[in-house]
Design a protein around this motif. Structure first.
Motif, PDB file in Angstrom:
ATOM      1  N   MET A   1      58.451  31.396  19.193  1.00 54.82           N
ATOM      2  CA  MET A   1      57.939  32.339  20.159  1.00 54.82           C
ATOM      3  C   MET A   1      57.480  31.561  21.379  1.00 54.82           C
ATOM      4  N   HIS A   2      57.756  32.121  22.537  1.00 49.83           N
ATOM      5  CA  HIS A   2      57.393  31.498  23.806  1.00 49.83           C
ATOM      6  C   HIS A   2      56.204  32.274  24.372  1.00 49.83           C
ATOM      7  N   ILE A   3      55.092  31.583  24.622  1.00 54.86           N
ATOM      8  CA  ILE A   3      53.857  32.235  25.069  1.00 54.86           C
ATOM      9  C   ILE A   3      53.518  31.765  26.477  1.00 54.86           C
ATOM     10  N   THR A   4      53.283  32.731  27.367  1.00 60.35           N
ATOM     11  CA  THR A   4      52.866  32.453  28.738  1.00 60.35           C
ATOM     12  C   THR A   4      51.572  33.213  28.985  1.00 60.35           C
ATOM     13  N   LYS A   5      50.521  32.481  29.397  1.00 60.76           N
ATOM     14  CA  LYS A   5      49.228  33.123  29.654  1.00 60.76           C
ATOM     15  C   LYS A   5      48.882  33.016  31.132  1.00 60.76           C
ATOM     16  N   ASN A   6      48.246  34.082  31.624  1.00 57.79           N
ATOM     17  CA  ASN A   6      47.627  34.041  32.946  1.00 57.79           C
ATOM     18  C   ASN A   6      46.283  34.753  32.850  1.00 57.79           C
ATOM     19  N   LYS A   7      45.622  34.965  33.966  1.00 63.56           N
ATOM     20  CA  LYS A   7      44.281  35.565  33.938  1.00 63.56           C
ATOM     21  C   LYS A   7      44.274  37.002  33.437  1.00 63.56           C
ATOM     22  N   GLN A   8      45.379  37.729  33.653  1.00 63.73           N
ATOM     23  CA  GLN A   8      45.401  39.144  33.317  1.00 63.73           C
ATOM     24  C   GLN A   8      45.962  39.456  31.936  1.00 63.73           C
ATOM     25  N   PHE A   9      46.924  38.666  31.455  1.00 62.65           N
ATOM     26  CA  PHE A   9      47.576  39.005  30.198  1.00 62.65           C
ATOM     27  C   PHE A   9      48.260  37.791  29.590  1.00 62.65           C
ATOM     28  N   THR A  10      48.701  37.975  28.354  1.00 60.23           N
ATOM     29  CA  THR A  10      49.517  36.984  27.658  1.00 60.23           C
ATOM     30  C   THR A  10      50.873  37.618  27.394  1.00 60.23           C
ATOM     31  N   GLN A  11      51.930  36.937  27.840  1.00 58.21           N
ATOM     32  CA  GLN A  11      53.295  37.418  27.622  1.00 58.21           C
ATOM     33  C   GLN A  11      53.912  36.589  26.503  1.00 58.21           C
ATOM     34  N   ILE A  12      54.487  37.283  25.528  1.00 59.94           N
ATOM     35  CA  ILE A  12      55.089  36.612  24.378  1.00 59.94           C
ATOM     36  C   ILE A  12      56.549  37.046  24.276  1.00 59.94           C
ATOM     37  N   LYS A  13      57.441  36.051  24.239  1.00 55.50           N
ATOM     38  CA  LYS A  13      58.869  36.314  24.083  1.00 55.50           C
ATOM     39  C   LYS A  13      59.327  35.736  22.748  1.00 55.50           C
ATOM     40  N   PRO A  14      60.066  36.512  21.989  1.00 49.33           N
ATOM     41  CA  PRO A  14      60.559  35.993  20.705  1.00 49.33           C
ATOM     42  C   PRO A  14      61.670  34.972  20.906  1.00 49.33           C
ATOM     43  N   ASP A  21      61.512  38.657  11.745  1.00 49.05           N
ATOM     44  CA  ASP A  21      61.079  37.256  11.712  1.00 49.05           C
ATOM     45  C   ASP A  21      60.033  36.991  12.785  1.00 49.05           C
ATOM     46  N   PHE A  22      60.250  37.553  13.970  1.00 50.92           N
ATOM     47  CA  PHE A  22      59.260  37.410  15.033  1.00 50.92           C
ATOM     48  C   PHE A  22      57.934  38.027  14.616  1.00 50.92           C
ATOM     49  N   PHE A  23      57.982  39.206  14.022  1.00 50.52           N
ATOM     50  CA  PHE A  23      56.765  39.890  13.594  1.00 50.52           C
ATOM     51  C   PHE A  23      55.975  39.016  12.612  1.00 50.52           C
ATOM     52  N   THR A  24      56.658  38.393  11.676  1.00 53.88           N
ATOM     53  CA  THR A  24      55.984  37.511  10.709  1.00 53.88           C
ATOM     54  C   THR A  24      55.300  36.357  11.423  1.00 53.88           C
ATOM     55  N   ASP A  25      56.005  35.717  12.340  1.00 53.59           N
ATOM     56  CA  ASP A  25      55.438  34.609  13.113  1.00 53.59           C
ATOM     57  C   ASP A  25      54.273  35.097  13.971  1.00 53.59           C
ATOM     58  N   PHE A  26      54.465  36.250  14.611  1.00 55.38           N
ATOM     59  CA  PHE A  26      53.431  36.841  15.457  1.00 55.38           C
ATOM     60  C   PHE A  26      52.161  37.106  14.648  1.00 55.38           C
ATOM     61  N   MET A  27      52.288  37.680  13.469  1.00 56.32           N
ATOM     62  CA  MET A  27      51.126  37.980  12.643  1.00 56.32           C
ATOM     63  C   MET A  27      50.428  36.704  12.175  1.00 56.32           C
ATOM     64  N   ASN A  28      51.178  35.653  11.914  1.00 56.51           N
ATOM     65  CA  ASN A  28      50.581  34.382  11.509  1.00 56.51           C
ATOM     66  C   ASN A  28      49.756  33.759  12.626  1.00 56.51           C
ATOM     67  N   ARG A  29      50.097  34.058  13.868  1.00 61.13           N
ATOM     68  CA  ARG A  29      49.397  33.485  15.017  1.00 61.13           C
ATOM     69  C   ARG A  29      48.536  34.503  15.762  1.00 61.13           C
ATOM     70  N   TYR A  30      48.451  35.708  15.245  1.00 64.69           N
ATOM     71  CA  TYR A  30      47.777  36.801  15.942  1.00 64.69           C
ATOM     72  C   TYR A  30      46.340  36.478  16.322  1.00 64.69           C
ATOM     73  N   SER A  31      45.629  35.730  15.508  1.00 64.23           N
ATOM     74  CA  SER A  31      44.225  35.422  15.798  1.00 64.23           C
ATOM     75  C   SER A  31      44.072  34.637  17.109  1.00 64.23           C
TER      76      SER A  31
END
Length: 110
Positions: A1-14, A21-31
């Motif tokens: 997963m590719h994560i880009t953060k800025n002041k307003q939001f976090t954009q996540i691309k699978p 598979d993305f959902f599983t990875d996303f849930m593992n890192r959700y915290s």
């Protein structure tokens, strides 16, 4: 997963081949980003189905209850077939607009 953060939001691309598979990875890192405004960007993902998006229903509801936004960017999905609890837009620009509208609603107490 590719994560880009800025002041307003976090954009996540699978980067995974399937939404499950993305959902599983996303849930593992959700915290890591559970308290942030999230944009899940499936715009480059081919063959994303409505059933795939239902995986994120509980997270979307939880985000809204916690006062944060959760928007999925996905083309080729009939918005009328998606429950109101999930914000789905076809473009990044519309997703940012949803974030701004959510912020206004929170400011007004909705």
């Amino acid at each position: 997963m590719h994560i880009t953060k800025n002041k307003q939001f976090t954009q996540i691309k699978p980067e995974q081949d399937s939404v499950k598979d993305f959902f599983t990875d996303f849930m593992n890192r959700y915290s890591e980003f559970k308290n942030e405004h999230l944009l899940l960007d499936f715009s480059e993902k081919i063959n994303t189905k409505i059933q795939d998006l239902f995986l994120f229903l509980d997270i979307s509801t939880t985000h809204k209850e916690n006062g944060t936004s959760f928007v999925i960017i996905c083309q080729g999905i009939d918005i009328d077939d998606i429950p109101d609890e999930i914000n789905v837009t076809p473009t990044f620009t519309e997703a940012v607009d949803i974030l701004e509208m959510d912020a206004i609603e929170r400011d007004l107490g909705f």
